[in-house]
Scaffold this motif. Structure first.
Motif, PDB file in Angstrom:
ATOM      1  N   VAL A 376       0.837  -1.205   0.000  1.00  0.00           N
ATOM      2  CA  VAL A 376       0.000   0.000   0.000  1.00  0.00           C
ATOM      3  C   VAL A 376       0.874   1.257   0.000  1.00  0.00           C
ATOM      4  N   LEU A 377       1.921   1.269   0.789  1.00  0.00           N
ATOM      5  CA  LEU A 377       2.806   2.436   0.800  1.00  0.00           C
ATOM      6  C   LEU A 377       3.422   2.666  -0.578  1.00  0.00           C
ATOM      7  N   ARG A 378       3.806   1.602  -1.255  1.00  0.00           N
ATOM      8  CA  ARG A 378       4.413   1.757  -2.581  1.00  0.00           C
ATOM      9  C   ARG A 378       3.397   2.186  -3.626  1.00  0.00           C
ATOM     10  N   SER A 379       2.119   1.936  -3.356  1.00  0.00           N
ATOM     11  CA  SER A 379       1.099   2.440  -4.282  1.00  0.00           C
ATOM     12  C   SER A 379       0.973   3.957  -4.182  1.00  0.00           C
ATOM     13  N   PHE A 380       1.316   4.520  -3.009  1.00  0.00           N
ATOM     14  CA  PHE A 380       1.295   5.971  -2.833  1.00  0.00           C
ATOM     15  C   PHE A 380       2.661   6.591  -3.138  1.00  0.00           C
ATOM     16  N   GLU A 381       3.716   5.879  -2.790  1.00  0.00           N
ATOM     17  CA  GLU A 381       5.093   6.360  -2.997  1.00  0.00           C
ATOM     18  C   GLU A 381       5.900   5.237  -3.651  1.00  0.00           C
ATOM     19  N   PRO A 382       5.875   5.142  -4.983  1.00  0.00           N
ATOM     20  CA  PRO A 382       6.475   3.987  -5.664  1.00  0.00           C
ATOM     21  C   PRO A 382       7.942   3.754  -5.351  1.00  0.00           C
ATOM     22  N   ASN A 383       8.693   4.800  -5.044  1.00  0.00           N
ATOM     23  CA  ASN A 383      10.127   4.642  -4.810  1.00  0.00           C
ATOM     24  C   ASN A 383      10.499   4.557  -3.336  1.00  0.00           C
ATOM     25  N   CYS A 384       9.517   4.367  -2.481  1.00  0.00           N
ATOM     26  CA  CYS A 384       9.809   4.356  -1.049  1.00  0.00           C
ATOM     27  C   CYS A 384      10.420   3.027  -0.621  1.00  0.00           C
ATOM     28  N   ARG A 385      10.998   3.025   0.551  1.00  0.00           N
ATOM     29  CA  ARG A 385      11.483   1.811   1.198  1.00  0.00           C
ATOM     30  C   ARG A 385      10.744   1.678   2.531  1.00  0.00           C
ATOM     31  N   VAL A 386      10.487   0.442   2.950  1.00  0.00           N
ATOM     32  CA  VAL A 386       9.802   0.184   4.220  1.00  0.00           C
ATOM     33  C   VAL A 386      10.736  -0.627   5.097  1.00  0.00           C
ATOM     34  N   VAL A 387      10.955  -0.157   6.326  1.00  0.00           N
ATOM     35  CA  VAL A 387      11.880  -0.840   7.241  1.00  0.00           C
ATOM     36  C   VAL A 387      11.208  -1.075   8.593  1.00  0.00           C
ATOM     37  N   PRO A 388      11.526  -2.191   9.261  1.00  0.00           N
ATOM     38  CA  PRO A 388      11.045  -2.397  10.631  1.00  0.00           C
ATOM     39  C   PRO A 388      11.745  -1.432  11.575  1.00  0.00           C
ATOM     40  N   PHE A 389      11.099  -1.165  12.700  1.00  0.00           N
ATOM     41  CA  PHE A 389      11.589  -0.129  13.614  1.00  0.00           C
ATOM     42  C   PHE A 389      11.356  -0.587  15.040  1.00  0.00           C
ATOM     43  N   MET A 390      12.344  -0.365  15.889  1.00  0.00           N
ATOM     44  CA  MET A 390      12.166  -0.627  17.308  1.00  0.00           C
ATOM     45  C   MET A 390      11.989   0.690  18.039  1.00  0.00           C
ATOM     46  N   MET A 391      10.880   0.838  18.719  1.00  0.00           N
ATOM     47  CA  MET A 391      10.600   2.055  19.461  1.00  0.00           C
ATOM     48  C   MET A 391      11.333   2.015  20.794  1.00  0.00           C
ATOM     49  N   THR A 392      11.984   3.132  21.137  1.00  0.00           N
ATOM     50  CA  THR A 392      12.710   3.179  22.410  1.00  0.00           C
ATOM     51  C   THR A 392      11.776   3.417  23.581  1.00  0.00           C
ATOM     52  N   GLY A 393      10.608   3.971  23.316  1.00  0.00           N
ATOM     53  CA  GLY A 393       9.591   4.125  24.341  1.00  0.00           C
ATOM     54  C   GLY A 393       8.659   2.928  24.339  1.00  0.00           C
ATOM     55  N   GLY A 394       7.543   3.053  25.035  1.00  0.00           N
ATOM     56  CA  GLY A 394       6.588   1.958  25.121  1.00  0.00           C
ATOM     57  C   GLY A 394       5.222   2.378  24.605  1.00  0.00           C
ATOM     58  N   THR A 395       4.450   1.407  24.128  1.00  0.00           N
ATOM     59  CA  THR A 395       3.075   1.659  23.693  1.00  0.00           C
ATOM     60  C   THR A 395       2.169   0.581  24.295  1.00  0.00           C
ATOM     61  N   ASP A 396       0.886   0.739  24.058  1.00  0.00           N
ATOM     62  CA  ASP A 396      -0.077  -0.256  24.535  1.00  0.00           C
ATOM     63  C   ASP A 396       0.007  -1.578  23.767  1.00  0.00           C
ATOM     64  N   SER A 397       0.776  -1.615  22.690  1.00  0.00           N
ATOM     65  CA  SER A 397       0.894  -2.863  21.919  1.00  0.00           C
ATOM     66  C   SER A 397       1.407  -4.008  22.782  1.00  0.00           C
ATOM     67  N   ARG A 398       2.209  -3.697  23.798  1.00  0.00           N
ATOM     68  CA  ARG A 398       2.807  -4.764  24.609  1.00  0.00           C
ATOM     69  C   ARG A 398       1.737  -5.617  25.282  1.00  0.00           C
ATOM     70  N   PHE A 399       0.633  -4.998  25.719  1.00  0.00           N
ATOM     71  CA  PHE A 399      -0.426  -5.764  26.370  1.00  0.00           C
ATOM     72  C   PHE A 399      -1.032  -6.783  25.406  1.00  0.00           C
ATOM     73  N   LEU A 400      -1.198  -6.372  24.165  1.00  0.00           N
ATOM     74  CA  LEU A 400      -1.858  -7.232  23.184  1.00  0.00           C
ATOM     75  C   LEU A 400      -0.907  -8.265  22.596  1.00  0.00           C
ATOM     76  N   ARG A 401       0.380  -7.923  22.503  1.00  0.00           N
ATOM     77  CA  ARG A 401       1.339  -8.938  22.062  1.00  0.00           C
ATOM     78  C   ARG A 401       1.389 -10.102  23.045  1.00  0.00           C
TER      79      ARG A 401
END
Length: 454
Positions: A376-401
């Motif tokens: 989907v990102l490449r459909s909006f930005e054909p030349n983009c790159r997508v990379v995984p990212f580790m957040m140094t802070g915390g989010t609510d995702s940890r509860f659901l993981r």
């Protein structure tokens, strides 16, 4: 096929975010129920049946859904309603005005994360208006208390109402922003986050008269040494798979010189020297990378003494510790004890306790949703790159993981202010988001949800 920007919703999403910002949900105390009621009214106009659940009086979270016909996974669009406090005198505009000027919406929460709340609400509205038939269930939840650890928000919902929010996949805050390099965009997807551990240390001493300090044992001095030692300490470098892919992805866009630097960065013996040089010209990026490569320990709160002329016998300090995946409270405490012993701090006069100890969390990258995000990102930005990212802070995702959900931090944004300034706006001053980015966020998320679930 190129992604279509939904310019027709520009005014609506701008007004929605502006109104949300005007509802002061500073945490503490939170009082998120006012924002939840506002959203329930907005979504109710589109025919949604919303539920507001309060963990305590005023601590409200809102949930609604579109039921699918079957055959596709379930997806939760998650965001939080609370914001950190703002000191009005530090801002150039009133922080809870939701002011629209110079093509931006200004105010506390504009990028953390009422912008995502507004974008996800708009996605829900558009799916309903356009009569999009989904095969997988789509849940929307905007929750309380993320900024204070989630105890009265997602943490409470997981314990008491898991059936209302659990989905196979979750889209949440924490990633999605682009890093502009050479005219191209490198988009981040948060797949991992460090553990958040708030450690309280109590130092003991012996009281005495302030006029004869040598006859006492000053606990403040002992704690000052602890704070100095831990504040200056650099934990060992450890490159996690997510961070390796993140750095390698950036290096591929920056060319051969940066590719060499990236290899040096991942050498534990050389990384700090490289980062020290980088910090001379780009402090924010260098320190972000440094924090992604090691555990960090930052003294944040200090309390000691009861009277001007009494040598204090006790002193307390709080340390905000962020640990890499694979670490836990036991390994952190062992590391801290070893550092203090080497500095000749008397451990027998210290007590350690955790105010909060949330372990790191990760989600896999080899999933259909991650691949769909890339497409989907490449459909909006054909030349983009997508990379995984580790957040140094915390989010609510940890509860659901923890309960088996695959969670990605993904609020798609094209960084359109200098990157250091963008990174400083969350919890900083003059927080704002461009209206162009609001439209981009809604457009990408709408195509993502429609393509993944329909």
């Amino acid at each position: 096929m190129a992604g279509r920007l939904l310019h027709e919703i520009e005014g609506e999403v701008t007004e929605l975010l502006s109104k949300l910002i005007r509802i002061d949900t500073s945490n503490p105390p939170g009082n998120e129920v006012k924002a939840a009621e506002f959203l329930a009214d907005e979504l109710g106009k589109e025919g949604f049946e919303c539920e507001i659940l309060e963990s305590e009086s005023g601590r409200g979270s809102i949930i609604t859904r579109i039921s699918g016909s079957g055959g596709k996974p379930s997806l939760l669009l998650l965001s939080h309603l609370d914001v950190v406090p703002a000191v009005a005198d530090e801002w150039s505009v009133p922080p809870f005005s939701g002011l629209v000027k110079d093509g931006f919406v200004w105010g506390r929460g504009a990028v953390d994360c009422k912008n995502l709340v507004a974008a996800e609400v708009m996605v829900m509205k558009l799916l309903k208006r356009n009569n999009v038939k989904l095969k997988g269930d789509l849940i929307f939840a905007a929750t309380a208390d993320e900024e204070k650890g989630g105890r009265y928000g997602v943490g409470w919902l997981v314990k008491n109402h898991l059936d209302k929010i659990k989905a196979e996949y979750v889209i949440n805050e924490g990633g999605g922003f682009s890093i502009p390099i050479g005219g191209r965009h490198v988009f981040t997807v948060q797949t991992s986050e460090k553990g958040v551990m708030w450690l309280k240390v109590r130092a003991r001493g012996k009281p005495g008269h302030g006029s004869i300090p040598g006859a006492a044992d000053n606990a403040v001095l002992r704690m000052a040494k602890v704070a100095h030692v831990l504040g200056d300490y650099r934990s060992r470098i450890r490159v996690t798979p997510t961070v390796r892919m993140f750095i390698e992805g950036l290096a591929k866009e920056r060319g051969p010189t940066w590719q060499l630097l990236s290899r040096l960065l991942m050498n534990p013996l050389l990384a700090d020297k490289i980062l020290d040089e980088m910090a001379k010209s780009d402090l924010a990026s260098a320190e972000l990378l440094r924090a992604m490569l090691r555990n960090t320990i930052a003294p944040t709160v200090f309390h000691g003494g009861i009277k001007e002329n009494i040598i204090p016998s006790e002193c307390e300090a709080v340390f905000d510790c962020r640990v890499l995946p694979g670490e836990d409270r036991k390994s952190l405490l062992n590391e801290i004890r070893n550092v203090l012993v080497k500095a000749r701090v008397e451990l027998e006069k210290l007590e350690f306790s955790f105010l909060q100890a949330e372990e790191p969390s990760e989600s896999p990258m080899n999933t259909p949703l991650y691949k769909h995000i890339e497409n989907v990102l490449r459909s909006f930005e054909p030349n983009c790159r997508v990379v995984p990212f580790m957040m140094t802070g915390g989010t609510d995702s940890r509860f659901l993981r923890r309960v088996g959900c695959v969670c990605y931090g993904f609020c798609p944004l094209k960084v359109d202010v200098p990157l250091p300034e963008f990174l400083s706006m969350a919890h900083g001053i003059d927080e704002r988001i461009s209206i162009k980015n609001l439209v981009f966020s809604v457009s990408v998320l709408y195509e993502l949800v429609k393509g993944f679930l329909a």
